[in-house]
Design an enzyme around this catalytic site. Structure first.
Site, PDB file in Angstrom:
ATOM      1  CB  ALA A   1       0.847 -37.014   5.199  1.00 46.18           C
TER       2      ALA A   1
ATOM      3  CB  ILE B   1      -6.907 -38.794   5.027  1.00 40.04           C
ATOM      4  CG1 ILE B   1      -7.396 -37.521   4.318  1.00 40.04           C
ATOM      5  CG2 ILE B   1      -5.952 -38.450   6.159  1.00 40.04           C
ATOM      6  CD1 ILE B   1      -8.251 -36.621   5.193  1.00 40.04           C
ATOM      7  CB  THR B   2      -9.441 -42.677   1.995  1.00 39.29           C
ATOM      8  OG1 THR B   2      -9.476 -43.515   3.153  1.00 39.29           O
ATOM      9  CG2 THR B   2      -8.238 -43.034   1.137  1.00 39.29           C
TER      10      THR B   2
ATOM     11  CE1 TYR C   1      -5.791 -41.410  -1.296  1.00 34.26           C
ATOM     12  CE2 TYR C   1      -6.039 -42.535  -3.404  1.00 34.26           C
ATOM     13  CZ  TYR C   1      -5.324 -42.294  -2.251  1.00 34.26           C
ATOM     14  OH  TYR C   1      -4.117 -42.928  -2.048  1.00 34.26           O
TER      15      TYR C   1
ATOM     16  CB  ILE D   1       0.925 -51.241  -1.010  1.00 29.06           C
ATOM     17  CG1 ILE D   1       1.282 -50.479  -2.296  1.00 29.06           C
ATOM     18  CG2 ILE D   1       2.169 -51.673  -0.254  1.00 29.06           C
ATOM     19  CD1 ILE D   1       2.064 -51.272  -3.327  1.00 29.06           C
TER      20      ILE D   1
END
Length: 240
Positions: free
Chosen positions: A83, A85-86, A147, A180
């Site tokens: 899990a 987020i950005t 991040y 990806i």
């Protein structure tokens, strides 16, 4: 009996590919999600993989959710902390809220996911921890101080847990995907994607299934002597 695997953020993108691959290898899989009930239901309907809703940034929610998974399926043998987020912004424009949200989910969330299962793994003498980090945790990235910091910190978690767990039959390893072809990346404007691909010697984006195959190997008995390691799956874009 089938081993039990927990994949956080497991109903979409790389996490969904990981959950499907583990199921194909014979694991009983639980996938978590944070908010999109509709997509989680569609994922369960498609795959038969149970989904559980909680926020990885919340320790009590994680602890209670994990207890429910273990009540439903049995003791968790494999944890894939995926899990994330950005909240991107150049550092001079980044707010304390953007910093904290990413730290809470991507770094503290890894603690929250692993900590509740760690005592059981120690008692049973077996465990597999796989943390999904990022190429940007290895090299940094413009607009992603928050991040990159979390993904670099995740590598420190893995190296430390490997030393603590090795004597108890527990391995902890990381995977650092490059770019990806997930829904998020494919939503980027085509010109931007072309620029990204031009920086990848392999000449293409990676596929979620390629990351999933790394996970199934690290979760297997064959990987028992691999501990504290990082697999860089980035098409030769960056070397450590």
């Amino acid at each position: 009996m089938a081993r039990i695997a927990l994949v956080t953020g497991g109903s979409r993108g790389i996490g969904a590919a990981i959950a499907k691959a583990l199921k194909a290898e014979g694991y009983e899989v639980a996938a978590t999600y944070a908010g999109n009930d509709e997509k989680a239901k569609a994922f369960t309907d498609e795959t038969g993989i149970k989904t559980y809703k909680w926020n990885a940034a919340d320790y009590e929610a994680s602890k209670n959710g994990i207890a429910q998974v273990e009540s439903d399926l049995g003791p968790i043998d494999v944890v894939v902390a995926n899990a994330g987020i950005t909240r991107d912004a150049p550092f001079h424009k980044m707010t304390p809220e953007q910093w904290k949200e990413v730290i809470d989910t991507n770094l503290t969330g890894v603690f929250n996911t692993i900590h509740p299962v760690w005592p059981g793994m120690r008692e049973r003498g077996f465990g597999r921890i796989v943390v999904i980090s990022s190429i940007n945790g290895q090299k940094g990235q413009f607009g992603q101080v928050n991040y990159a910091a979390t993904k670099a910190g995740d590598l420190g978690i893995v190296k430390s847990l490997a030393q603590e767990g090795a004597g108890k039959g527990i391995t902890a390893n990381a995977i650092c995907p490059g770019y990806i072809a997930t829904e998020m990346v494919m939503a980027v404007p085509e010109k931007v994607r072309e620029k990204i691909v031009s920086q990848i010697p392999a000449g293409r984006l990676g596929e979620p299934e390629e990351i999933a195959r790394c996970v199934t190997f690290l979760a297997s008995d064959d990987a028992g002597f691999i501990n504290g390691s990082t697999i860089s799956a980035n098409g030769a874009q960056f070397f450590v």
